[in-house]
Design a protein around this motif. Structure first.
Motif, PDB file in Angstrom:
ATOM      1  N   THR A 522       0.859  -1.191   0.000  1.00 48.48           N
ATOM      2  CA  THR A 522       0.000   0.000   0.000  1.00 48.48           C
ATOM      3  C   THR A 522       0.891   1.236   0.000  1.00 48.48           C
ATOM      4  O   THR A 522       2.033   1.198   0.477  1.00 48.48           O
ATOM      5  N   GLY A 523       0.375   2.317  -0.534  1.00 49.73           N
ATOM      6  CA  GLY A 523       1.112   3.582  -0.549  1.00 49.73           C
ATOM      7  C   GLY A 523       0.179   4.714  -0.938  1.00 49.73           C
ATOM      8  O   GLY A 523      -0.933   4.484  -1.442  1.00 49.73           O
ATOM      9  N   ASP A 524       0.629   5.936  -0.701  1.00 51.56           N
ATOM     10  CA  ASP A 524      -0.184   7.125  -0.993  1.00 51.56           C
ATOM     11  C   ASP A 524       0.382   7.827  -2.223  1.00 51.56           C
ATOM     12  O   ASP A 524       1.527   8.299  -2.220  1.00 51.56           O
ATOM     13  N   LEU A 525      -0.420   7.887  -3.285  1.00 52.74           N
ATOM     14  CA  LEU A 525       0.001   8.524  -4.536  1.00 52.74           C
ATOM     15  C   LEU A 525      -0.415   9.991  -4.548  1.00 52.74           C
ATOM     16  O   LEU A 525      -1.444  10.366  -5.117  1.00 52.74           O
ATOM     17  N   GLN A 526       0.381  10.808  -3.887  1.00 51.07           N
ATOM     18  CA  GLN A 526       0.116  12.246  -3.843  1.00 51.07           C
ATOM     19  C   GLN A 526       1.127  12.963  -4.729  1.00 51.07           C
ATOM     20  O   GLN A 526       2.336  12.701  -4.653  1.00 51.07           O
ATOM     21  N   SER A 527       0.611  13.882  -5.540  1.00 52.03           N
ATOM     22  CA  SER A 527       1.477  14.527  -6.527  1.00 52.03           C
ATOM     23  C   SER A 527       2.542  15.397  -5.897  1.00 52.03           C
ATOM     24  O   SER A 527       3.613  15.601  -6.470  1.00 52.03           O
ATOM     25  N   ASN A 528       2.274  15.929  -4.713  1.00 50.90           N
ATOM     26  CA  ASN A 528       3.218  16.860  -4.092  1.00 50.90           C
ATOM     27  C   ASN A 528       4.013  16.237  -2.960  1.00 50.90           C
ATOM     28  O   ASN A 528       4.646  16.946  -2.176  1.00 50.90           O
ATOM     29  N   SER A 529       3.979  14.901  -2.835  1.00 49.07           N
ATOM     30  CA  SER A 529       4.704  14.212  -1.764  1.00 49.07           C
ATOM     31  C   SER A 529       5.368  12.961  -2.329  1.00 49.07           C
ATOM     32  O   SER A 529       4.818  12.311  -3.233  1.00 49.07           O
ATOM     33  N   PRO A 530       6.556  12.585  -1.822  1.00 48.74           N
ATOM     34  CA  PRO A 530       7.209  11.360  -2.300  1.00 48.74           C
ATOM     35  C   PRO A 530       6.406  10.121  -1.905  1.00 48.74           C
ATOM     36  O   PRO A 530       5.744  10.096  -0.861  1.00 48.74           O
ATOM     37  N   LEU A 531       6.497   9.100  -2.748  1.00 48.62           N
ATOM     38  CA  LEU A 531       5.738   7.865  -2.521  1.00 48.62           C
ATOM     39  C   LEU A 531       6.397   6.970  -1.477  1.00 48.62           C
ATOM     40  O   LEU A 531       5.714   6.398  -0.611  1.00 48.62           O
ATOM     41  N   ARG A 532       7.723   6.801  -1.539  1.00 50.43           N
ATOM     42  CA  ARG A 532       8.402   5.781  -0.744  1.00 50.43           C
ATOM     43  C   ARG A 532       8.092   5.845   0.752  1.00 50.43           C
ATOM     44  O   ARG A 532       7.817   4.800   1.372  1.00 50.43           O
ATOM     45  N   PRO A 533       8.103   7.028   1.398  1.00 50.33           N
ATOM     46  CA  PRO A 533       7.851   7.023   2.852  1.00 50.33           C
ATOM     47  C   PRO A 533       6.458   6.538   3.236  1.00 50.33           C
ATOM     48  O   PRO A 533       6.210   6.269   4.423  1.00 50.33           O
ATOM     49  N   THR A 534       5.550   6.381   2.271  1.00 53.13           N
ATOM     50  CA  THR A 534       4.190   5.944   2.593  1.00 53.13           C
ATOM     51  C   THR A 534       3.960   4.469   2.280  1.00 53.13           C
ATOM     52  O   THR A 534       2.866   3.955   2.542  1.00 53.13           O
ATOM     53  N   VAL A 535       4.976   3.794   1.727  1.00 50.03           N
ATOM     54  CA  VAL A 535       4.788   2.419   1.258  1.00 50.03           C
ATOM     55  C   VAL A 535       4.983   1.429   2.406  1.00 50.03           C
ATOM     56  O   VAL A 535       5.994   1.457   3.112  1.00 50.03           O
ATOM     57  N   ASN A 536       3.997   0.546   2.541  1.00 50.85           N
ATOM     58  CA  ASN A 536       4.086  -0.600   3.449  1.00 50.85           C
ATOM     59  C   ASN A 536       3.695  -1.837   2.655  1.00 50.85           C
ATOM     60  O   ASN A 536       2.759  -1.794   1.848  1.00 50.85           O
ATOM     61  N   GLY A 537       4.405  -2.973   2.879  1.00 55.96           N
ATOM     62  CA  GLY A 537       4.050  -4.161   2.117  1.00 55.96           C
ATOM     63  C   GLY A 537       4.893  -5.360   2.480  1.00 55.96           C
ATOM     64  O   GLY A 537       5.846  -5.265   3.269  1.00 55.96           O
ATOM     65  N   THR A 538       4.516  -6.483   1.882  1.00 55.25           N
ATOM     66  CA  THR A 538       5.256  -7.731   2.082  1.00 55.25           C
ATOM     67  C   THR A 538       5.565  -8.347   0.735  1.00 55.25           C
ATOM     68  O   THR A 538       4.777  -8.268  -0.205  1.00 55.25           O
ATOM     69  N   LEU A 539       6.756  -8.958   0.643  1.00 56.98           N
ATOM     70  CA  LEU A 539       7.200  -9.598  -0.599  1.00 56.98           C
ATOM     71  C   LEU A 539       7.684 -11.008  -0.290  1.00 56.98           C
ATOM     72  O   LEU A 539       8.474 -11.212   0.647  1.00 56.98           O
ATOM     73  N   SER A 540       7.218 -11.941  -1.091  1.00 56.98           N
ATOM     74  CA  SER A 540       7.681 -13.326  -0.993  1.00 56.98           C
ATOM     75  C   SER A 540       8.265 -13.701  -2.339  1.00 56.98           C
ATOM     76  O   SER A 540       7.619 -13.519  -3.374  1.00 56.98           O
ATOM     77  N   ALA A 541       9.508 -14.219  -2.347  1.00 58.56           N
ATOM     78  CA  ALA A 541      10.176 -14.577  -3.596  1.00 58.56           C
ATOM     79  C   ALA A 541      10.792 -15.966  -3.475  1.00 58.56           C
ATOM     80  O   ALA A 541      11.345 -16.321  -2.427  1.00 58.56           O
ATOM     81  N   THR A 542      10.730 -16.751  -4.558  1.00 53.07           N
ATOM     82  CA  THR A 542      11.302 -18.093  -4.605  1.00 53.07           C
ATOM     83  C   THR A 542      12.041 -18.249  -5.917  1.00 53.07           C
ATOM     84  O   THR A 542      11.464 -18.000  -6.994  1.00 53.07           O
TER      85      THR A 542
END
Length: 561
Positions: A522-542
């Motif tokens: 999840t993340g906040d797509l705001q035009s006047n703010s960076p995306l990365r500090p709002t991103v939270n998530g989980t990744l599974s890779a094999t």
């Protein structure tokens, strides 16, 4: 007594004749001219000087004033002329200021202001011969040379010709608001209903202009016809400054305006082979009005800043409600645009019934994100596209931070709300996109496609898929249309390169080669703010060997191994 009178009378008559003759010749000297003008100047607010008066018995009813100057005391003269020929008649016995004719030759005439006092003279006919005329007409600066013509009858009351006059003038050279013209002719009349110009024409900027128009008693202009052909005009003004004088015009109605084969050019704009047809349109206070009006426009080329159109054609009908666009076509960025629709004046809403985009090769401008976030112009509050069809387009963004390219991009959309409350976005409708290939931040994809369905509150992305390497990426997403514009993404990858997400902002994985991925973020797509500090998530890779990695991102920072 009688004998004495008989002897005295001949001598008295001779004396009177001698005095009259002496006065006649004295009046034609510089001293006599000065005495006469001093008497005239003492009785009215104008100052007149005459170098010499002359009279010829071959034209006994004409008096010629040589080297005449007329003006108001303490101000530049309004008239300087070599000759002023006054045609006299028996009317001078009862109306000394009303003469048969005035002929002004070889001089300069400055048009008086509306507040100027009336000249104490009027004539059945005023003629100008080889004159220069300067001044202002309705706020437009005028300079004319080699002026010939006349007006019948003539007098001046605050600079306004009298009613029921006929006039015709020509000028070898004329400049109106710094626009030069030559071989200018104007003919018309004045009456109780206003001013009528039956014919107005001339050569302007290597082209020709001809017109007939009327000014009504309330000051409104009616342009019955105006035709401009073969104009070649170059301006130092921006396009906004170039058309600004139109907003300062008095109310004017164009019944028939035709422009053909015209070329205009400014510092950041140009149009070639311009053709315009305008019918029954009124300009007033910077706005237009119409009842049963129409406009047609065509050109071989039109340039405005970075916008470059080839062969644009517009046909539309105009009414009190707005504009009905019957046809818009143009070649742009190597492709074709075509649209029909309408614009409503009441809510400034543009509706395109059909929009077709084909064969474009378009690179987004560097500031496209800022343009997307900026409010739309005053005349546009909303944009709705009922049917969108796009095919074989190439879309490129060369932003070094995150470049992308879509090749052979096709699109199909219905009921798309692209502007709402002066803000760009996808506020409603259904849009499907697919391309033959794409490169997103240096990651190559094949056959990418997705479907977007939007409402005023959310945008749902479904059927998002693409081939990456030897495998397949699939995803879904939901984006909120309300602050803080939270986006939820679910992505699955099978047999894809494991460094795919690294190019899209996820830190590098400790795995190599191809493998499977599963991401929820999840993340906040705001035009006047960076995306990365709002991103939270989980990744599974094999990877292909069965090695697994589980990672968690919290506020843009990854934990896990």
């Amino acid at each position: 007594m009688i004998n004495s009178l008989k002897k005295l009378l001949p001598g008295l008559l001779i004396a009177i004749v001698v005095v009259i003759v002496a006065l006649y010749f004295l009046a034609q000297t510089q001293w006599g001219a000065r005495q006469i003008t001093d008497q005239i100047n003492a009785r009215q607010p104008w100052h007149i000087t005459v170098g010499k008066l002359s009279h010829s018995w071959s034209s006994p009813a004409h008096l010629v004033l040589n080297n005449i100057t007329v003006g108001q005391p303490g101000q530049p003269p309004l008239l300087v002329a070599q000759h002023l020929d006054i045609g006299l008649s028996t009317r001078q016995l009862t109306a000394p200021g009303h003469v048969d004719s005035l002929l002004i030759q070889h001089g300069t005439l400055t048009l008086p202001a509306d507040t100027a006092p009336a000249l104490p003279v009027q004539a059945d006919r005023l003629q100008l011969s080889d004159m220069a005329v300067n001044g202002a007409i309705a706020g437009w600066r005028l300079r004319a040379q080699q002026v010939q013509g006349g007006i019948t009858p003539w007098n001046i009351t605050g600079g306004t010709p009298p009613p029921d006059s006929q006039f015709q003038f020509s000028a070898g050279q004329l400049t109106l608001n710094d626009i030069p013209a030559s071989q200018v002719l104007i003919a018309g009349s004045t009456g109780s209903n206003g001013l009528v110009i039956r014919s107005l024409g001339g050569d302007v900027a290597r082209g020709t202009i001809s017109s007939s128009l009327r000014r009504e008693a309330d000051g409104r202009w009616q342009v019955d016809s105006l035709r401009i052909n073969d104009l070649r005009y170059q301006s130092a003004s921006s396009l906004a400054a170039f058309i600004a004088p139109l907003t300062a015009l008095p109310p004017v109605t164009f019944h028939n305006l035709d422009i053909a084969n015209t070329q205009l050019q400014g510092p950041d704009w140009a149009v070639a082979n311009l053709g315009i047809g305008l019918r029954n349109v009124t300009l007033e206070n910077g706005n237009w009005q119409a009842q049963d009006g129409s406009v047609s426009l065509s050109a071989s080329e039109a340039l405005y800043g970075s916008l470059h159109l080839l062969d644009p054609i517009i046909n539309a009908s105009l009414s009190a409600q707005g504009v009905a666009i019957q046809q818009f076509t143009s070649r742009w960025a190597g492709g074709l645009l075509r649209a029909t629709g309408s614009w409503q004046r009441s809510n400034k809403a543009l509706t395109l019934n059909e929009l077709t985009i084909a064969g474009l090769e378009y690179t987004l401008p560097a500031d496209w994100k800022q343009r997307w976030a900026a409010p739309t112009p005053d005349w546009l509050n909303s944009l709705r596209v009922n049917r969108l069809s796009a095919s074989r387009n190439l879309l490129i963004d060369i932003d070094s931070a995150f470049p992308f390219q879509f090749t052979a991009l096709d699109s199909d959309g219905t009921q798309l709300q692209l502007i709402r409350d002066k803000q760009w976005g996808l506020w409603g409708g259904r849009l499907s996109l697919n391309a033959a290939a794409a490169t997103i931040n240096r990651t190559d994809l094949r056959r990418p496609s997705m479907v977007l369905e939007a409402t005023s509150s959310t945008v749902n992305v479904s059927e998002l898929s693409a081939f990456a390497g030897q495998g397949l990426l699939e995803a879904t997403a939901t984006m909120s249309q309300l602050p803080p514009y939270q986006t939820v993404l679910s992505l699955h990858g099978r047999a894809i390169p494991l460094d795919t997400l690294q190019h899209w902002g996820w830190p590098a994985l400790p795995l190599q080669g191809d493998g499977n991925l599963q991401l929820r973020a999840t993340g906040d797509l705001q035009s006047n703010s960076p995306l990365r500090p709002t991103v939270n998530g989980t990744l599974s890779a094999t990877d292909a060997k069965g090695q697994q990695v589980q990672q968690t991102m919290t506020r843009g920072a990854v934990t896990g191994s």
